[in-house]
Write a protein that holds these residues in place. Structure first.
Motif, mmCIF file in Angstrom:
data_model
loop_
_atom_site.group_PDB
_atom_site.id
_atom_site.type_symbol
_atom_site.label_atom_id
_atom_site.label_comp_id
_atom_site.label_asym_id
_atom_site.label_seq_id
_atom_site.Cartn_x
_atom_site.Cartn_y
_atom_site.Cartn_z
ATOM 1 N N PHE A 83 -2.500 2.324 0.144
ATOM 2 C CA PHE A 83 -3.746 1.557 0.070
ATOM 3 C C PHE A 83 -3.468 0.059 0.232
ATOM 4 N N VAL A 84 -2.358 -0.400 -0.324
ATOM 5 C CA VAL A 84 -1.971 -1.806 -0.201
ATOM 6 C C VAL A 84 -1.754 -2.170 1.269
ATOM 7 N N VAL A 85 -0.986 -1.342 1.960
ATOM 8 C CA VAL A 85 -0.682 -1.620 3.369
ATOM 9 C C VAL A 85 -1.925 -1.440 4.229
ATOM 10 N N GLY A 86 -2.749 -0.440 3.919
ATOM 11 C CA GLY A 86 -3.989 -0.258 4.662
ATOM 12 C C GLY A 86 -4.884 -1.479 4.582
ATOM 13 N N LEU A 87 -5.005 -2.049 3.378
ATOM 14 C CA LEU A 87 -5.802 -3.266 3.222
ATOM 15 C C LEU A 87 -5.204 -4.425 4.022
ATOM 16 N N ALA A 88 -3.882 -4.522 4.031
ATOM 17 C CA ALA A 88 -3.240 -5.599 4.795
ATOM 18 C C ALA A 88 -3.501 -5.435 6.289
ATOM 19 N N LEU A 89 -3.456 -4.199 6.778
ATOM 20 C CA LEU A 89 -3.768 -3.953 8.185
ATOM 21 C C LEU A 89 -5.214 -4.343 8.488
ATOM 22 N N HIS A 90 -6.122 -3.994 7.590
ATOM 23 C CA HIS A 90 -7.527 -4.357 7.767
ATOM 24 C C HIS A 90 -7.684 -5.873 7.782
ATOM 25 N N LEU A 104 -14.479 -2.480 11.477
ATOM 26 C CA LEU A 104 -13.207 -1.958 10.982
ATOM 27 C C LEU A 104 -13.421 -1.193 9.686
ATOM 28 N N LYS A 105 -12.832 -0.013 9.590
ATOM 29 C CA LYS A 105 -12.916 0.792 8.383
ATOM 30 C C LYS A 105 -11.564 1.452 8.118
ATOM 31 N N LEU A 106 -11.316 1.770 6.862
ATOM 32 C CA LEU A 106 -10.090 2.446 6.472
ATOM 33 C C LEU A 106 -10.369 3.924 6.256
ATOM 34 N N LYS A 107 -9.619 4.750 6.941
ATOM 35 C CA LYS A 107 -9.776 6.208 6.844
ATOM 36 C C LYS A 107 -8.667 6.772 5.959
ATOM 37 N N TRP A 108 -9.068 7.455 4.906
ATOM 38 C CA TRP A 108 -8.093 8.072 4.004
ATOM 39 C C TRP A 108 -7.285 9.127 4.751
ATOM 40 N N PRO A 109 -5.951 9.194 4.563
ATOM 41 C CA PRO A 109 -5.206 8.312 3.663
ATOM 42 C C PRO A 109 -4.530 7.128 4.344
ATOM 43 N N LEU A 112 -6.477 3.009 10.255
ATOM 44 C CA LEU A 112 -7.454 1.940 10.428
ATOM 45 C C LEU A 112 -8.297 2.288 11.641
ATOM 46 N N LEU A 113 -9.613 2.294 11.458
ATOM 47 C CA LEU A 113 -10.541 2.641 12.525
ATOM 48 C C LEU A 113 -11.300 1.410 12.995
ATOM 49 N N LEU A 114 -11.592 1.398 14.268
ATOM 50 C CA LEU A 114 -12.478 0.388 14.848
ATOM 51 C C LEU A 114 -13.578 1.147 15.560
#
Length: 254
Positions: A83-90, A104-109, A112-114
Motif C-alpha cells: 500500500f505504501v509503494v502503491g500510494l507512491a506510484l499514484h 488514476l486509481k489503485l487496484k488491490w492489491p 495503478l490504473l489510468l
C-alpha cells in the motif's frame, strides 16, 4: 536521478542498461551485503516478471525499478508495504498527469490504473536471513508503451501526458516513496496509509470478482480491514481476503 527528498533520506541509486530483472539484481546486492535503501533501475530487462512468476515485457522507454529495504519492519507488517509503494506510484504519476490525475486509481492489491487500464504494477518479495526480514519491491511503469496481452486493458502515461519520462517518474517516485515510507514507519502509521489508499481505490463499493485458489468469488468491494486485507460482501456474508487477483466484470478464463 533520485529526488532531493529521497537522497536526503539516505536512498541511493544504481542504473543499468540491461539486466535480467531488477529484482534479481537487488537480491544479488543483498547477497553481497548491501545495507538497503537502494534503488536499482534498468533501461530494459530480458527476464522481467510480475506476480505468480508471470513474465513482464520490458522494452526500453518504460521504468523498471526495484527497491531493496533491509529490516524495514516486523514480518507480519511487510504486506502493508504494498500500500505504501502503491500510494507512491499514484503520487508520482499524478504529478506527471496534472489535470487528468483524477483518472488514476489503485487496484488491490498491486496495480495503478489510468482510466481503468493498467499503467503500473508492483511486486513484493521477502528474504529472511540472520534473524531479520529484507524486502525487495519491484515497480514497472508503462511510460512509452504497454503490453497488449494482459487480462484486462493496459495503457501508458505518454498516451495522456506526452511530457512524461522515465527520469521524471523516477524522481517523483523516489521522493514520494521516501515520504510515504516515513509516515507508515511511525507508530500507528498504517492508519493514515490505509485511509489515503482507500481514497484512491478503484472499484470501491462496486461488484468485483476475486480469483482464489479454490475458485472465483464475487461480491461488493467493501473496503480494507485494519491490517490491509480486502473486505468483500459476498452472498454468504463478509469475507476477508489476504491475497488474490481482482477483476471487474466476469473473471477471465485461466
Amino acid at each position: 536521478m533520485l529526488g532531493d527528498v529521497a537522497r536526503a533520506a539516505g536512498y541511493r541509486l544504481i542504473i543499468r542498461d540491461e539486466v535480467g530483472s531488477t529484482m534479481e539484481e537487488a537480491r544479488r546486492a543483498l547477497d553481497q551485503g548491501e545495507p538497503g535503501k537502494l534503488w536499482i533501475v534498468a533501461r530494459s530487462q530480458n527476464a522481467g516478471r510480475g506476480r505468480h512468476g508471470r513474465q513482464w515485457g520490458s522494452p526500453p522507454g518504460n521504468l523498471y525499478a526495484s527497491l531493496l529495504l533491509t529490516d524495514p519492519c516486523e514480518p507480519a507488517l511487510a504486506p502493508q508495504l504494498g500500500f505504501v509503494v502503491g500510494l507512491a506510484l499514484h503520487d508520482a504519476a499524478a504529478r506527471l498527469l496534472g489535470p487528468v490525475a483524477s483518472e488514476l486509481k489503485l487496484k488491490w492489491p498491486n496495480d495503478l490504473l489510468l482510466g481503468r487500464a493498467k499503467t503500473s504494477g508492483l511486486l513484493l518479495e521477502g528474504d529472511s536471513r540472520a534473524g531479520r526480514l529484507n524486502v525487495i519491491v519491484g515497480c514497472g511503469v508503462n511510460i512509452a508503451s504497454c503490453p497488449s496481452d494482459t487480462p484486462y486493458p493496459a495503457t501508458f502515461l505518454k498516451a495522456t501526458a506526452p511530457q512524461a519520462s522515465v527520469e521524471a517518474m523516477l524522481e517523483g517516485l523516489s521522493d514520494a516513496l521516501a515520504r510515504r515510507f516515513a509516515i507508515w514507519s511511525q507508530p500507528g502509521g498504517f492508519g493514515p496509509t490505509r485511509a489515503a489508499w482507500l481514497e484512491r481505490a478503484a472499484f470501491l463499493g462496486e461488484t468485483i470478482t476475486i480469483r482464489l485458489p479454490e475458485g472465483p468469488l464475487t461480491g461488493r468491494f467493501a473496503g480494507l480491514d485494519a491490517s490491509g486485507r480486502l473486505e468483500l460482501d459476498a452472498e454468504t456474508g463478509r469475507r476477508v481476503i489476504d491475497a488474490g487477483d481482482l477483476f471487474f466484470g466476469p473473471p477471465p478464463q485461466s
